[in-house]
Design an enzyme around this catalytic site. Structure first.
Site, PDB file in Angstrom:
ATOM      1  N   CYS A  37       0.893  -1.159   0.000  1.00 17.58           N
ATOM      2  CA  CYS A  37       0.000   0.000   0.000  1.00 17.58           C
ATOM      3  C   CYS A  37       0.926   1.202   0.000  1.00 17.58           C
ATOM      4  CB  CYS A  37      -0.909   0.013   1.228  1.00 17.58           C
ATOM      5  SG  CYS A  37      -1.965   1.491   1.295  1.00 17.58           S
ATOM      6  N   CYS A  80      -0.212   4.509   2.380  1.00 23.34           N
ATOM      7  CA  CYS A  80      -0.247   4.353   3.848  1.00 23.34           C
ATOM      8  C   CYS A  80      -0.041   2.878   4.162  1.00 23.34           C
ATOM      9  CB  CYS A  80      -1.509   4.938   4.473  1.00 23.34           C
ATOM     10  SG  CYS A  80      -3.042   4.215   3.930  1.00 23.34           S
ATOM     11  N   SER A  81      -1.034   2.211   4.731  1.00 21.80           N
ATOM     12  CA  SER A  81      -0.820   0.796   5.060  1.00 21.80           C
ATOM     13  C   SER A  81      -2.127   0.016   5.026  1.00 21.80           C
ATOM     14  CB  SER A  81      -0.165   0.668   6.440  1.00 21.80           C
ATOM     15  OG  SER A  81      -0.934   1.340   7.420  1.00 21.80           O
ATOM     16  N   CYS A  82      -2.951   0.255   4.006  1.00 21.87           N
ATOM     17  CA  CYS A  82      -4.194  -0.498   3.864  1.00 21.87           C
ATOM     18  C   CYS A  82      -3.867  -1.990   3.796  1.00 21.87           C
ATOM     19  CB  CYS A  82      -4.933  -0.067   2.604  1.00 21.87           C
ATOM     20  SG  CYS A  82      -5.606   1.607   2.705  1.00 21.87           S
TER      21      CYS A  82
END
Length: 230
Positions: free
Chosen positions: A130, A133-135
């Site tokens: 991702c 961000c950090s999906c």
């Protein structure tokens, strides 16, 4: 080129640039991987205030934490993978409509409402990232590892995926295409790893114990059962 940087939105949304839309729900005015040293203390303080004000129930919080740390983790995803290995019909449904097929297990909900499953083959290796961000698909993989949220991984997985995989200890042959899938707030991905040799006589439950989180993110493959071979 060594990889395909695919947002996957032609599958369900039709956006050319998924992050321009899907990440509107996230706040990107700060760096996601910078965590205060005293985060545990801050969390406890916040929890105490919320419980005192009767805004949340302490037992409910404990249930959520236990679910993600102990009962979920990557176990849910491992069960999905094992089913796909032993049930061709489920595999077909899983690759055609990941959300619906994973929903047969009840593993959707927050952070996993829209799922696309991509299969590794002898000619294709898939890697998840991702970039903004950090999906991450929490209902199937649990909490994201620290490295998944790091700026280095998020940038380099797209630019030089083979080198990143090499650093994880995975050497992808030159004749195997590396496809990079960029998760968003709208759609999350899950890698369906290849079933290892020597597992022909293993049950679905036994197979699930072989499947790791890293293999479902794409930074590893599933190793054959230790001590077994055929």
């Amino acid at each position: 080129m060594d990889h395909t940087h695919d947002h996957g939105h032609d599958h369900t949304h039709g956006h050319d640039h998924g992050h321009d839309h899907g990440h509107d729900h996230h706040h990107h005015d700060h760096d996601h991987q910078v965590v205060p040293d005293d985060i545990a203390l801050r969390v406890k303080a916040l929890e105490s205030v919320l419980v005192e004000k009767e805004m949340v129930d302490a037992a409910a919080l404990d249930e959520i934490v236990d679910a993600f740390e102990n009962r979920i983790g990557p176990r849910n995803g491992a069960q999905v993978v094992a089913r796909a290995w032993v049930d061709p019909g489920f595999r077909e449904r899983l690759l055609a409509d990941g959300t619906s097929a994973i929903g047969e297990f009840g593993y959707l909900g927050g952070q996993g409402e829209h799922m696309k499953v991509v299969a590794n083959t002898s000619k294709v290796h898939n890697l998840l990232v991702c970039t903004l961000c950090s999906c991450y698909p929490w209902p199937t993989l649990g909490l994201p590892p620290v490295w998944y949220k790091s700026a280095a991984y998020r940038a380099r997985a797209v630019i030089e995926p083979r080198e990143v995989l090499r650093e994880f200890g995975l050497e992808v042959p030159e004749d195997v295409e590396v496809r990079v899938w960029d998760s968003t707030a709208e759609i999350r991905y899950l890698v369906l790893p290849e079933r290892p040799a020597g597992t022909e006589d293993m049950s679905e439950e036994e197979l699930a114990t072989l499947v790791t989180r890293d293999s479902m993110v794409g930074v590893a493959t599933v190793a054959p059962p230790s001590g077994d071979g055929s």
